[in-house]
Each structure stands twice: as structure tokens, then as C-alpha cells.
Design a protein around this motif. Structure first.
Motif, PDB file in Angstrom:
ATOM      1  N   GLY A 127      42.886  35.370  36.437  1.00  0.00           N
ATOM      2  CA  GLY A 127      43.181  36.790  36.377  1.00  0.00           C
ATOM      3  C   GLY A 127      41.888  37.580  36.329  1.00  0.00           C
ATOM      4  O   GLY A 127      40.796  37.024  36.461  1.00  0.00           O
ATOM      5  N   GLY A 128      41.979  38.883  36.091  1.00  0.00           N
ATOM      6  CA  GLY A 128      40.768  39.689  35.992  1.00  0.00           C
ATOM      7  C   GLY A 128      40.205  40.046  37.350  1.00  0.00           C
ATOM      8  O   GLY A 128      40.928  40.172  38.332  1.00  0.00           O
ATOM      9  N   PHE A 129      38.886  40.163  37.409  1.00  0.00           N
ATOM     10  CA  PHE A 129      38.201  40.597  38.622  1.00  0.00           C
ATOM     11  C   PHE A 129      37.147  39.564  38.996  1.00  0.00           C
ATOM     12  O   PHE A 129      35.972  39.693  38.637  1.00  0.00           O
ATOM     13  N   PRO A 130      37.548  38.504  39.716  1.00  0.00           N
ATOM     14  CA  PRO A 130      36.619  37.423  40.056  1.00  0.00           C
ATOM     15  C   PRO A 130      35.642  37.842  41.144  1.00  0.00           C
ATOM     16  O   PRO A 130      35.862  38.820  41.864  1.00  0.00           O
ATOM     17  N   GLY A 131      34.575  37.056  41.276  1.00  0.00           N
ATOM     18  CA  GLY A 131      33.601  37.297  42.330  1.00  0.00           C
ATOM     19  C   GLY A 131      32.842  36.039  42.669  1.00  0.00           C
ATOM     20  O   GLY A 131      32.471  35.273  41.775  1.00  0.00           O
ATOM     21  N   GLY A 132      32.618  35.776  43.937  1.00  0.00           N
ATOM     22  CA  GLY A 132      31.858  34.600  44.353  1.00  0.00           C
ATOM     23  C   GLY A 132      32.613  33.303  44.147  1.00  0.00           C
ATOM     24  O   GLY A 132      33.818  33.282  43.886  1.00  0.00           O
ATOM     25  N   ASP A 133      31.872  32.202  44.251  1.00  0.00           N
ATOM     26  CA  ASP A 133      32.461  30.872  44.113  1.00  0.00           C
ATOM     27  C   ASP A 133      32.311  30.330  42.699  1.00  0.00           C
ATOM     28  O   ASP A 133      31.296  30.566  42.034  1.00  0.00           O
ATOM     29  N   ILE A 134      33.321  29.585  42.263  1.00  0.00           N
ATOM     30  CA  ILE A 134      33.210  28.775  41.049  1.00  0.00           C
ATOM     31  C   ILE A 134      33.446  27.329  41.455  1.00  0.00           C
ATOM     32  O   ILE A 134      33.786  27.035  42.608  1.00  0.00           O
ATOM     33  N   PHE A 135      33.262  26.415  40.528  1.00  0.00           N
ATOM     34  CA  PHE A 135      33.533  25.010  40.825  1.00  0.00           C
ATOM     35  C   PHE A 135      34.645  24.486  39.918  1.00  0.00           C
ATOM     36  O   PHE A 135      34.899  24.997  38.831  1.00  0.00           O
ATOM     37  N   GLY A 136      35.298  23.477  40.419  1.00  0.00           N
ATOM     38  CA  GLY A 136      36.206  22.668  39.615  1.00  0.00           C
ATOM     39  C   GLY A 136      35.760  21.222  39.752  1.00  0.00           C
ATOM     40  O   GLY A 136      35.333  20.803  40.841  1.00  0.00           O
TER      41      GLY A 136
END
Length: 218
Positions: free
Chosen positions: A70-79
Motif C-alpha cells: 500500500g502507500g506510495f511506492p517508487g522504484g524496484d524492491i527485491f524479494g
């Protein structure tokens, strides 16, 4: 000819038994069920990694991992999926060294809005205890995304977190939702099934030879 059909039917049945057990991917683990009303209060970043611990009883084909964002994400994250230390119950190794400890990882960009989002991660794991973790600052990820905490816990989830540290610790906010999809690996055919296959093929071959011998030309 009827005997050939019977043997063919037997072989077909044996083949069906040999490949039985294959299943479509399904949820293997979820720390909480999506409540649909969370907005992403925990901001995943290079200094805040969050995940959940799960156990597999046998060889399993992982297909995807994900979380409620939720919220306001930006760019890449990893899992990533990492092994869990049997003594501590926490991910093995330092949280800032996942490149050397992760069994598999994936980069993805989280879209806006409150929703579940997953990313494909084809990976075969043996029986054991693992952790699925999300964050940034590693594997080339430089973005951020919010994880909610108002979801409905499933059982007594074991969550982990690394917050401005290189160590892992337990995390008691059990409304955070992370999940793993996959299916149990198909077992190898049993000896009895192989026996049925060999007998069936042998019978068909023998019947065909006998049929050829019985053909006479005028």
C-alpha cells in the motif's frame, strides 16, 4: 487385436499413475489474510527488511512470492528466499549480505494502491525452514514500498525484521501479510508403476510379433 487394446489400456493407466500428483500452483504460505483495508505503514528500504518464516515438509517447486502493499511506492524492491538458522529461528547470515545467502531472489516494481502483488520466482526447495523477505538496497534494488499491518493473521505467523541493523530479529506485528506460492514436486513413480509399464510395453511388443507371424500371403 483385443489383447493389444487391453495392454495399451494398462500402459495408459500406468502412465497416468506415473504423472499423477502434478498440481497447479497454489498458496503454500501466508502470514496473514488480506483484509483489504490496509495502507502500507512499514516502508521497505535498504534499512528496513521484513519477511516471514515458513516450513516445507517435502521437495517443493516455488513459483512466486509476494505481499500486501500500500502507500506510495517508487522504484524496484527485491524479494528473496533464505534458509533459516535452526538454532535462532531467524534468517541465516547478515541482513546486508543476502547476495551470498539468498537461495533465490527477484526484483519488481510495486504499483500504487492497496493490493496483493506477487513476482515470479521459480525455485525448487527441499524440506526445511525458510524465510521470504522483502526490502531494498541489494540485488540492484533502490526503490521503496509500503507493507500494511492491518491484515488478519493466519495461525501464529513467525515474522522477522532487520531495522537499521545487519542482524535479524523477531517481529511481532502479525498483521503484515507476506506469502509464497508453489506446489509440491511430483514424486518419482513407484516400483510397482514401473513394473506395470514394463509388463505393458512387453506385452504389446509380443502381441505385435505374434500378429505379424499370423499374416499369410496368398
Amino acid at each position: 487385436m483385443s489383447s493389444i487394446r487391453l495392454r495399451y489400456t494398462a500402459v495408459t493407466a500406468a502412465l497416468s499413475l506415473a504423472i499423477a500428483g502434478a498440481a497447479s500452483a497454489a498458496p503454500l504460505y501466508q502470514s496473514a489474510a488480506n483484509s483489504g483495508n490496509d495502507t502500507g505503514e512499514y516502508i521497505l528500504s535498504e534499512n528496513d527488511l521484513i519477511g516471514g518464516v515458513f516450513t516445507l515438509s517435502g521437495t517443493t517447486n516455488i513459483t512466486a512470492i509476494g505481499a500486501q502493499f500500500g502507500g506510495f511506492p517508487g522504484g524496484d524492491i527485491f524479494g528473496a528466499i533464505v534458509a533459516v538458522d535452526a538454532h535462532t529461528g531467524l534468517p541465516a547470515g547478515a541482513s546486508n549480505d543476502l547476495a551470498n545467502t539468498a537461495l533465490g531472489h527477484v526484483l519488481f516494481s510495486v504499483t500504487g494502491g492497496v493490493h496483493d502483488q506477487s513476482a515470479a520466482l521459480p525455485l525448487t526447495l527441499g524440506a526445511g525452514t525458510y524465510a521470504v523477505v522483502f526490502g531494498s538496497g541489494q540485488f540492484g534494488a533502490t526503490g521503496w514500498a509500503g507493507l500494511g499491518y492491518l491484515n488478519d493473521p493466519v495461525g501464529s505467523p513467525s515474522l522477522v525484521r532487520s531495522f537499521f541493523s545487519t542482524d535479524w530479529s523477531g517481529f511481532n506485528d502479525d498483521g503484515v501479510r507476506v506469502f509464497v506460492d508453489g506446489t509440491a514436486a511430483s514424486p518419482a513413480p513407484e516400483m510397482a508403476t514401473w513394473g506395470m509399464l514394463l509388463i505393458g510395453f512387453g506385452g504389446i511388443g509380443g502381441a505385435m510379433r505374434m500378429r505379424r507371424r499370423s499374416v499369410h500371403f496368398a
